[in-house]
Design a protein around this motif. Structure first.
Motif, short mmCIF file in Angstrom:
data_model
loop_
_atom_site.label_atom_id
_atom_site.label_comp_id
_atom_site.label_asym_id
_atom_site.label_seq_id
_atom_site.Cartn_x
_atom_site.Cartn_y
_atom_site.Cartn_z
N ALA A 226 -3.07 46.07 -12.52
CA ALA A 226 -2.97 46.63 -13.86
C ALA A 226 -4.32 47.05 -14.42
N THR A 227 -5.40 46.46 -13.93
CA THR A 227 -6.72 46.80 -14.46
C THR A 227 -7.31 48.03 -13.80
N ARG A 228 -6.79 48.41 -12.65
CA ARG A 228 -7.32 49.57 -11.92
C ARG A 228 -6.37 50.76 -11.93
N ASP A 229 -5.08 50.49 -12.05
CA ASP A 229 -4.09 51.55 -11.91
C ASP A 229 -4.02 52.39 -13.19
N ALA A 230 -4.14 53.70 -13.04
CA ALA A 230 -4.15 54.60 -14.20
C ALA A 230 -2.81 54.57 -14.93
N LEU A 231 -1.71 54.53 -14.18
CA LEU A 231 -0.39 54.54 -14.80
C LEU A 231 -0.15 53.25 -15.59
N ALA A 232 -0.65 52.13 -15.08
CA ALA A 232 -0.52 50.87 -15.81
C ALA A 232 -1.29 50.92 -17.12
N ARG A 233 -2.49 51.51 -17.10
CA ARG A 233 -3.26 51.65 -18.33
C ARG A 233 -2.55 52.57 -19.31
N PHE A 234 -1.92 53.62 -18.80
CA PHE A 234 -1.23 54.58 -19.66
C PHE A 234 -0.02 53.95 -20.34
N VAL A 235 0.79 53.23 -19.59
CA VAL A 235 1.99 52.61 -20.14
C VAL A 235 1.64 51.39 -20.99
N PHE A 252 -7.37 32.64 -11.48
CA PHE A 252 -8.81 32.52 -11.22
C PHE A 252 -9.58 33.77 -11.62
N SER A 253 -8.92 34.69 -12.32
CA SER A 253 -9.60 35.85 -12.87
C SER A 253 -9.66 35.69 -14.38
N ASP A 254 -10.56 36.46 -15.01
CA ASP A 254 -10.66 36.36 -16.47
C ASP A 254 -9.49 37.08 -17.12
N ASP A 255 -9.49 37.12 -18.45
CA ASP A 255 -8.33 37.64 -19.18
C ASP A 255 -8.07 39.11 -18.92
N THR A 256 -9.08 39.87 -18.55
CA THR A 256 -8.92 41.32 -18.40
C THR A 256 -8.68 41.75 -16.96
N ARG A 257 -8.63 40.81 -16.05
CA ARG A 257 -8.42 41.16 -14.64
C ARG A 257 -7.40 40.22 -14.02
N GLY A 258 -6.97 40.55 -12.82
CA GLY A 258 -6.08 39.66 -12.10
C GLY A 258 -4.64 39.74 -12.55
N VAL A 259 -4.21 40.88 -13.11
CA VAL A 259 -2.82 41.09 -13.50
C VAL A 259 -2.21 42.12 -12.57
N PHE A 260 -1.09 41.75 -11.93
CA PHE A 260 -0.46 42.63 -10.94
C PHE A 260 0.99 42.88 -11.36
N LEU A 261 1.38 44.14 -11.37
CA LEU A 261 2.73 44.53 -11.75
C LEU A 261 3.59 44.64 -10.50
N LEU A 262 4.83 44.12 -10.58
CA LEU A 262 5.67 44.01 -9.40
C LEU A 262 6.72 45.11 -9.30
N ASP A 263 6.98 45.85 -10.37
CA ASP A 263 8.07 46.84 -10.38
C ASP A 263 7.51 48.25 -10.56
N ALA A 264 7.20 48.89 -9.44
CA ALA A 264 6.62 50.24 -9.49
C ALA A 264 7.60 51.26 -10.06
N ALA A 265 8.89 51.09 -9.74
CA ALA A 265 9.89 52.04 -10.22
C ALA A 265 10.01 51.99 -11.74
N LEU A 266 9.98 50.80 -12.31
CA LEU A 266 10.06 50.67 -13.77
C LEU A 266 8.82 51.29 -14.42
N LEU A 267 7.65 51.04 -13.84
CA LEU A 267 6.41 51.61 -14.39
C LEU A 267 6.48 53.13 -14.39
N ASP A 268 6.97 53.71 -13.31
CA ASP A 268 7.11 55.16 -13.22
C ASP A 268 8.07 55.68 -14.28
N SER A 269 9.19 54.97 -14.47
CA SER A 269 10.19 55.38 -15.46
C SER A 269 9.62 55.33 -16.87
N LEU A 270 8.87 54.27 -17.18
CA LEU A 270 8.26 54.15 -18.51
C LEU A 270 7.23 55.26 -18.74
N ALA A 271 6.49 55.60 -17.70
CA ALA A 271 5.50 56.67 -17.82
C ALA A 271 6.19 58.01 -18.08
#
Length: 656
Positions: A226-235, A252-271
């Protein structure tokens, strides 16, 4: 540095035991205790507040060791300096009375230093893995995480992290105790609770691919960072979670890193939903087609041709505004460059530069509004609404598929014939040739990219070798020498002489790592090497063949219009987009301003007029910035198939 032997430690322990054996524990008021200068431990004064919190909750678990002070009223602490500091802190915070009785062991004055040294030498710290398991056992007993954190003077997050580490594969924990796995590696593996996945990520990877970052990336390769993906930042993570999207968080990451999204299809739909209003407004512009594509690669965009925009004549209001802005900008330039400019303060100069930048931005905006697509272009071309690499809405207008581009060129030719050749010739862009030095430089990057691709295509490499042999043995029927096979292999390892920046290129870096991996695996003795190769499976032999053949590829040329190894490039499907990006040092600083502006007209036409006014170095830097993510490539680096098609088009160069 010398350390104590086992015999010395044992002897010291015996002395200390004998010294304290005749004494009993005393309860001494806290106010009568003070540190001793004979305490051998002078470091370790950290974490006093945490120790104080622990003592407040569970009490003092280990007595202090003291000697009587010479004043007859106090006792000096020779062992337990941190515990004393923690008790004093509790008294200062009014959580303990100054008269609080502290259990102390009184030892003779002559034994003080020996006892202090023995306590510190004899202690053995608990292994961190044992701490992890102990925390897990406390939770299993029903202790809340918050209570455990308070008992040990740490935050709940620290407890959660230790519980996460306790849940790592027992095999990995055992190797951690044996120093075969580092704590950083363990933390990376803890991103998943799947023991099988943890072990596969670590034990199935070669040693050089076991860095914490590599392990974490392996375990999350099918998830979206979520911290690197452009679509995650957009949504936005909040919107994604509100829609029911699954999330994995790295403790083991700070508050702004280490977040991973599991549903690519939902992210695409929201975008797509978020882009819908923009798509509707672009469609209202009158394009033949408009598509919403949340993710699009540079290579995919490069598959389209771009329709040309014409500059319309400014109306009276626009012309008046342009003249006013340019006049003010000229006044500022004259003021900054005048002989008396030295009298300008730094603050005044800064304000003038800032105003000049704003004027340039407004002029650019007006210039952009003057660039329009012809009605016949709108009727054929289309637009794509997408999200750019920083997570912002991006609109690519004037896109033409192959059939649409041909239809538009036909219309333009008919219009040119009807209006006369002079007008048509005036619209053709200039295309200055690049220098031989730059041609070699670009062809070096193409060569190493071709090598990297060929290393991944064993069948093509085998054909290349057979082709070489057939040319020598069958077609030309000549060739003999020291080798019984009469074929030579010369690695092309000196390419950085023509392109200094190729050493850090992804193609050469990757190929170098593959060669080093094979070199570490294979014996150097010729007979042993032959035996090793005979024992390898055929597929591995072909893979090695591909690496060897790839390293011999030479396709450097000083001419822009000459592309060696075109057939080989077509066979492996060479696409330079993943292997080369346009930079100031790699391209724009080595071509004429006209050539650089010609390229900018393709990937950032709205900025071309502004860049044309810049000096050469500034133009190169700005062109590099604008080219990021556009997928633009110079003629020499375009895919061989695309080049072959472009040669049949009358305006092939205008697409650069």
């Amino acid at each position: 540095m010398n350390t104590l032997t086992h015999q010395e430690t044992h002897a010291m322990h015996a002395v200390a035991t004998a010294a304290v054996a005749a004494h009993e524990l005393l309860l001494i008021p806290l106010s009568q205790l003070r540190p001793s200068s004979r305490n051998v431990r002078t470091s370790g004064g950290a974490s006093i507040p945490e120790l104080a919190s622990s003592i407040a909750r569970v009490g003092l678990l280990q007595n202090l060791t003291v000697t009587a002070s010479s004043d007859g009223e106090h006792y000096e602490v020779v062992a337990g300096k941190r515990r004393l500091a923690a008790l004093k802190l509790l008294a200062k915070r009014r959580k303990l009375a100054r008269t609080h009785d502290v259990p102390c062991l009184l030892v003779p004055d002559t034994s003080a230093r020996t006892v202090s040294l023995t306590e510190n030498v004899q202690r053995e710290a608990m292994h961190p893995a044992e701490q992890f398991k102990a925390f897990a056992a406390l939770v299993a007993e029903g202790r809340p995480v918050e209570d455990i954190a308070a008992d040990f003077g740490v935050t709940p997050l620290v407890v959660q992290r230790r519980l996460k580490l306790a849940n790592v594969s027992p095999r990995l924990l055992a190797d951690y105790r044996a120093d075969a796995v580092t704590l950083d590696q363990l933390m990376a593996l803890a991103i998943t609770d799947d023991h099988t996945a943890q072990e596969a990520a670590f034990y199935d990877a070669p040693q050089w691919q076991r860095s914490p970052q590599a392990l974490r990336e392996h375990l999350t390769e099918r998830e979206i960072d979520a911290t690197r993906d452009a679509l995650a930042r957009f949504v936005g993570i909040d919107a994604y979670e509100a829609a029911g999207g699954g999330v994995r968080r790295d403790l083991f990451s700070d508050d702004t890193r280490g977040v991973f999204l599991l549903d690519a299809a939902l992210l695409d739909s929201l975008a797509r939903d978020k882009l819908a209003s923009t798509t509707d407004s672009v469609r209202a512009e009158g394009w033949a087609w408009v598509e919403t594509v949340p993710r699009i690669t540079s290579a995919e965009l490069h598959g389209f041709q771009r329709a040309r925009r014409d500059r319309r004549t400014p109306n009276k209001t626009e012309a008046k505004r342009i003249a006013k802005l340019q006049a003010r900008q000229q006044t500022i330039d004259d003021r900054l460059n005048a002989d008396e400019a030295e009298d300008i303060t730094e603050a005044e100069a800064s304000a003038l530069y800032e105003e000049s930048d704003k004027l340039s931005s407004e002029l650019d905006a007006i210039e952009q509004s003057l660039l329009v697509f012809a009605p016949e272009t709108l009727a054929i071309a289309g637009a794509i609404v997408t999200v750019d690499h920083v997570g912002e809405i991006a609109i690519h207008r004037g896109l033409l598929r192959e059939a649409e581009a041909k239809a538009l060129r036909t219309q333009e030719r008919q219009g040119m014939q009807a209006g006369g050749d002079g007008e048509g010739e005036a619209r053709q862009p200039t295309t200055p040739n690049i220098s031989e030095k730059l041609a070699r430089r670009l062809s070096v990057h193409r060569t190493v990219a071709l090598q990297a691709e060929l290393a991944r295509h064993p069948q093509v490499a085998l054909v290349a070798v057979v082709h070489r042999l057939a040319l020598r043995v069958v077609v030309d029927s000549y060739g003999s020498g020291d080798s019984p096979i009469n074929i030579s292999a010369s690695p092309q390892d000196g390419l950085d002489a023509f392109a200094p920046d190729v050493a850090q290129s992804p193609a050469l870096t990757g190929l170098r790592e593959v060669r080093q991996a094979w070199a570490a695996r294979l014996p150097s003795d010729p007979d042993a090497l032959f035996a090793e190769l005979l024992a390898l499976p055929l597929q591995e032999v072909l893979s090695l063949l591909a690496v060897c053949v790839a390293t011999t590829v030479g396709a450097v040329t000083p001419r822009e219009d000459t592309l060696p190894a075109t057939a080989l490039a077509q066979a492996v499907g060479l696409d330079m987009h993943p292997w080369w990006t346009p930079t100031a040092e790699g391209y724009f600083a080595h071509v004429s301003k006209a050539k650089a502006i010609e390229a900018v007209q393709v990937f950032a036409p709205e900025h071309a007029a502004r860049l044309a006014k810049l000096k050469k170095n500034d133009l190169a830097s700005e062109a590099e910035r604008l080219a990021v993510g556009t997928g633009w490539l110079p003629v020499m680096l375009r895919a061989a198939v695309q080049e072959a098609q472009a040669e049949t088009l009358p305006d092939a160069e205008s697409s650069e």
